[in-house]
Design an enzyme around this catalytic site. Structure first.
Site, PDB file in Angstrom:
ATOM      1  N   GLU A 239     -34.285 -10.054  68.880  1.00 33.84           N
ATOM      2  CA  GLU A 239     -34.834 -11.133  68.069  1.00 33.84           C
ATOM      3  C   GLU A 239     -36.304 -11.382  68.385  1.00 33.84           C
ATOM      4  O   GLU A 239     -37.114 -11.592  67.478  1.00 33.84           O
ATOM      5  CB  GLU A 239     -34.019 -12.412  68.284  1.00 33.84           C
ATOM      6  CG  GLU A 239     -34.440 -13.554  67.363  1.00 33.84           C
ATOM      7  CD  GLU A 239     -33.423 -14.679  67.338  1.00 33.84           C
ATOM      8  OE1 GLU A 239     -32.269 -14.419  66.937  1.00 33.84           O
ATOM      9  OE2 GLU A 239     -33.781 -15.805  67.734  1.00 33.84           O
ATOM     10  N   ARG A 265     -65.155 -17.217  46.538  1.00 40.62           N
ATOM     11  CA  ARG A 265     -65.564 -18.625  46.594  1.00 40.62           C
ATOM     12  C   ARG A 265     -66.987 -18.747  47.143  1.00 40.62           C
ATOM     13  O   ARG A 265     -67.335 -18.102  48.139  1.00 40.62           O
ATOM     14  CB  ARG A 265     -64.596 -19.378  47.507  1.00 40.62           C
ATOM     15  CG  ARG A 265     -64.944 -20.838  47.773  1.00 40.62           C
ATOM     16  CD  ARG A 265     -64.611 -21.716  46.614  1.00 40.62           C
ATOM     17  NE  ARG A 265     -64.616 -23.127  47.003  1.00 40.62           N
ATOM     18  CZ  ARG A 265     -64.684 -24.117  46.155  1.00 40.62           C
ATOM     19  NH1 ARG A 265     -64.738 -23.863  44.844  1.00 40.62           N
ATOM     20  NH2 ARG A 265     -64.671 -25.367  46.566  1.00 40.62           N
ATOM     21  N   GLN A 276     -71.352 -17.172  58.551  1.00 42.32           N
ATOM     22  CA  GLN A 276     -70.934 -16.571  59.814  1.00 42.32           C
ATOM     23  C   GLN A 276     -69.671 -17.223  60.376  1.00 42.32           C
ATOM     24  O   GLN A 276     -68.806 -16.543  60.941  1.00 42.32           O
ATOM     25  CB  GLN A 276     -72.060 -16.658  60.852  1.00 42.32           C
ATOM     26  CG  GLN A 276     -71.826 -15.791  62.091  1.00 42.32           C
ATOM     27  CD  GLN A 276     -71.810 -14.302  61.752  1.00 42.32           C
ATOM     28  OE1 GLN A 276     -72.722 -13.809  61.118  1.00 42.32           O
ATOM     29  NE2 GLN A 276     -70.757 -13.604  62.171  1.00 42.32           N
TER      30      GLN A 276
END
Length: 376
Positions: A239, A265, A276
């Site tokens: 798991e 955008r 940056q």
């Protein structure tokens, strides 16, 4: 070391990514759905790590992880994939490794096909991280055991037809104090509670189950009496590695969305990608993803080689789960106000990532396991 996927693995990845995407096409943005278990079975997710003779895919740990990673990349509903993973790694794998041949033949084909759903009943109201002190008791009687106690946060619990359950059989037995059982839902004395209301992973229903003098026959003991902790720890290796491959896929998908958004955008007269701070945030997201992937693949390789994977599984679980949360939050920051709108799906990814640092052992538990493996 060869870090490249084989042609077969590449083909399987591409197919699974598309198949997983189709699983949630009917779900509304930001929404969830009840798992379609036959559809999950058709992708191979429910029986990937089960021998072919029992209806499974016959894959090893690494190939299984790659399959779940592709599913996480293609499917935006992490809860849906978590339901499949909890079924396979916490329940089916213990039956593969420790179940009698009678149990395997009787249960594994139905578990692989989705006809039978499994729930993992280990956690208790007062035993979450500390699973060495279970209040649920199994009293030996003629022909079997009587179980008494309550289990909580049982993944798939409300819909499961089978529960892999752990109970104390010898309070003074230390490591050998618990025993694992495969318990049918229709067993007299077993009561299944309603689904819990959860913030994330909502497509995987979880709930309580209660045992009151619930009889379980001897032939439904998984492994030998007293081997419960070994059964559980072995399932946790699978798991903590394979299941968390889902979150590698989720991070890959989120990074892709963020890169596209940063290119399209614009703010302050230039693309987000040209700021940056945004570029640095994306670089950090990629670093966390690739670091966690290396650890997870190493853990899977140890399992496939028959080695003790405890250290690598704990390292992988810690790295990937913490990265999943950090990357989901970074995605929300990059998307800004849009990250809070359900139509973009980012807020759902945050909610689905948050539980990763808790289930399968909290981050603090993983650090404790790592320290123990270091000899501390």
């Amino acid at each position: 070391m060869d870090f490249r996927r084989s042609d077969e693995q590449e083909a399987r990845h591409a197919w699974m990514k598309d198949a997983a995407g189709a699983l949630t096409e009917a779900a509304s943005p930001g929404g969830s759905r009840t798992p379609d278990w036959p559809a999950l079975a058709a992708t191979g997710l429910l029986g990937a790590a089960v021998p072919q003779e029992y209806g499974g895919g016959g894959l090893g740990a690494l190939d299984t992880a790659l399959l779940y990673e592709a599913a996480g990349e293609g499917c935006a509903d992490t809860g849906l994939l978590f339901a499949a993973a909890a079924h396979l790694f916490a329940c089916v794998r213990p039956l593969v490794e420790f179940g009698s041949e009678r149990i395997r033949k009787a249960l594994l084909p139905a578990l692989c096909s989705g006809e039978l759903v499994a729930g993992n009943a280990m956690t208790e109201p007062d035993a979450g991280s500390d699973v060495s002190h279970l209040a649920t008791r199994a009293t030996k009687v003629e022909g079997g055991y009587l179980l008494d106690g309550v289990k909580s946060f049982v993944s798939n619990g409300p819909v499961a037809g089978l529960y892999v359950t752990y109970a104390t059989t010898d309070p003074g037995g230390a490591y050998f104090s618990t025993t694992a059982f495969a318990v049918d839902r229709n067993s007299p004395g077993l009561v299944v509670g309603p689904p819990m209301e959860k913030t994330g992973l909502t497509s995987c229903q979880a709930g309580r189950i209660a045992f009151t003098r619930c009889f379980v026959p001897d032939d439904r003991v998984v492994g030998s009496p007293g081997q419960g902790r070994l059964v559980f720890e072995t399932s946790m290796e699978w798991e903590r590695s394979c299941l968390f491959a889902i979150y590698l896929g989720q991070q890959e998908r989120l990074i892709g969305q963020c890169v596209q958004h940063a290119r399209e955008r614009s703010q302050f007269g230039k693309r987000l990608a040209d700021h940056q701070a945004v570029a640095d945030r994306l670089a950090g997201m990629r670093l966390r993803l690739e670091s966690g992937r290396l650890l997870l693949h190493r853990a899977c390789a140890e399992i496939d080689d028959g080695e003790d994977a405890s250290l690598w599984a704990a390292l992988a679980k810690l790295a990937v789960s913490e990265a999943a949360v950090a990357t989901a939050l970074d995605a929300a920051r990059i998307f800004g106000g849009r990250g809070h709108l359900t139509e973009y799906g980012i807020e759902q990814q945050v909610r689905d990532a948050l539980p990763a640092t808790t289930f399968s052992g909290t981050s603090d538990i993983q650090r404790r396991l790592i320290a123990r493996e270091m000899g501390l």
